[in-house]
Design a protein around this motif. Structure first.
Motif, mmCIF file in Angstrom:
data_model
loop_
_atom_site.group_PDB
_atom_site.id
_atom_site.type_symbol
_atom_site.label_atom_id
_atom_site.label_comp_id
_atom_site.label_asym_id
_atom_site.label_seq_id
_atom_site.Cartn_x
_atom_site.Cartn_y
_atom_site.Cartn_z
ATOM 1 N N UNK A 1 10.403 26.756 -35.916
ATOM 2 C CA UNK A 1 10.007 28.128 -35.595
ATOM 3 C C UNK A 1 10.102 28.967 -36.871
ATOM 4 N N UNK A 2 11.297 29.003 -37.463
ATOM 5 C CA UNK A 2 11.490 29.787 -38.677
ATOM 6 C C UNK A 2 12.776 29.362 -39.362
ATOM 7 N N UNK A 3 12.797 29.473 -40.676
ATOM 8 C CA UNK A 3 14.009 29.235 -41.440
ATOM 9 C C UNK A 3 14.201 30.356 -42.454
ATOM 10 N N UNK A 4 15.450 30.524 -42.875
ATOM 11 C CA UNK A 4 15.770 31.509 -43.898
ATOM 12 C C UNK A 4 16.807 30.888 -44.822
ATOM 13 N N UNK A 5 16.540 30.930 -46.105
ATOM 14 C CA UNK A 5 17.429 30.297 -47.076
ATOM 15 C C UNK A 5 18.607 31.206 -47.416
ATOM 16 N N UNK A 6 19.495 30.686 -48.248
ATOM 17 C CA UNK A 6 20.639 31.489 -48.670
ATOM 18 C C UNK A 6 20.211 32.683 -49.516
ATOM 19 N N UNK A 7 19.035 32.606 -50.111
ATOM 20 C CA UNK A 7 18.506 33.728 -50.895
ATOM 21 C C UNK A 7 17.515 34.567 -50.092
ATOM 22 N N UNK A 8 17.490 34.330 -48.766
ATOM 23 C CA UNK A 8 16.680 35.122 -47.834
ATOM 24 C C UNK A 8 15.188 34.820 -47.906
ATOM 25 N N UNK A 9 14.825 33.705 -48.482
ATOM 26 C CA UNK A 9 13.428 33.274 -48.423
ATOM 27 C C UNK A 9 13.137 32.742 -47.027
ATOM 28 N N UNK A 10 12.055 33.205 -46.442
ATOM 29 C CA UNK A 10 11.735 32.821 -45.073
ATOM 30 C C UNK A 10 10.527 31.893 -45.004
ATOM 31 N N UNK A 11 10.508 31.126 -43.922
ATOM 32 C CA UNK A 11 9.397 30.207 -43.673
ATOM 33 C C UNK A 11 9.168 30.175 -42.170
ATOM 34 N N UNK A 12 7.893 30.217 -41.753
ATOM 35 C CA UNK A 12 7.571 30.286 -40.330
ATOM 36 C C UNK A 12 6.602 29.177 -39.928
ATOM 37 N N UNK A 13 6.737 28.737 -38.684
ATOM 38 C CA UNK A 13 5.741 27.858 -38.126
ATOM 39 C C UNK A 13 4.440 28.622 -37.929
ATOM 40 N N UNK A 14 3.318 27.922 -38.027
ATOM 41 C CA UNK A 14 2.025 28.596 -37.962
ATOM 42 C C UNK A 14 1.820 29.361 -36.662
ATOM 43 N N UNK A 15 2.354 28.843 -35.577
ATOM 44 C CA UNK A 15 2.099 29.450 -34.271
ATOM 45 C C UNK A 15 2.870 30.747 -34.040
ATOM 46 N N UNK A 16 3.842 31.048 -34.900
ATOM 47 C CA UNK A 16 4.656 32.250 -34.690
ATOM 48 C C UNK A 16 4.531 33.260 -35.813
ATOM 49 N N UNK A 17 3.789 32.909 -36.859
ATOM 50 C CA UNK A 17 3.624 33.846 -37.973
ATOM 51 C C UNK A 17 3.069 35.167 -37.476
#
Length: 126
Positions: A48-64
């Motif tokens: 669904x989504x992730x957030x790194x220790x430096x606050x970089x985010x990544x989202x699945x295509x269906x929830x962007x």
């Protein structure tokens, strides 16, 4: 060990919003990436989504553009703000973190391991 406690799931109508929370507790030295995954019966768990220790985010295509992930470092908590919910968002949502425990550090093996929450049901239906 690390325990993850999720909250915020429930039933919501299409177009509605929900906010999930996941608090990490236990023998924590540090937390790296945090994230949310979801799973429906008969399907693989998906990002669904992730957030790194430096606050970089990544989202699945269906929830962007509909979901937003954030974290509170002091509270060791990750959040998932879900807007414009659709019936296809119905799933069990799982919190996931990569963490190093204090015990590991004391034992000289500071390798991060991943941990999963117990899951929280989100149902989008009219």
């Amino acid at each position: 060990q690390v325990q993850l406690v999720e909250s915020g799931g429930g039933l919501v109508q299409p177009g509605g919003s929900l906010r999930l929370s996941c608090a990490a507790a236990g023998d924590i030295f540090s937390i790296n990436a945090m994230g949310w995954y979801r799973q429906t019966p008969g399907k693989q768990r998906e990002l669904v989504a992730t957030i790194s220790s430096s606050a970089t985010t990544n989202y699945g295509d269906s929830v962007k553009d509909r979901f937003t992930i954030s974290r509170d470092y002091a509270k060791k908590t990750v959040y998932l703000e879900m807007n414009s919910l659709k019936p296809e968002d119905t799933a069990v949502y799982y919190c996931h973190v990569f963490a190093i425990t204090r015990t590991q550090v004391m034992e000289g093996r500071a390798t991060e391991y991943d941990y999963w929450g117990q899951g929280t049901q989100v149902t989008v239906s009219s």
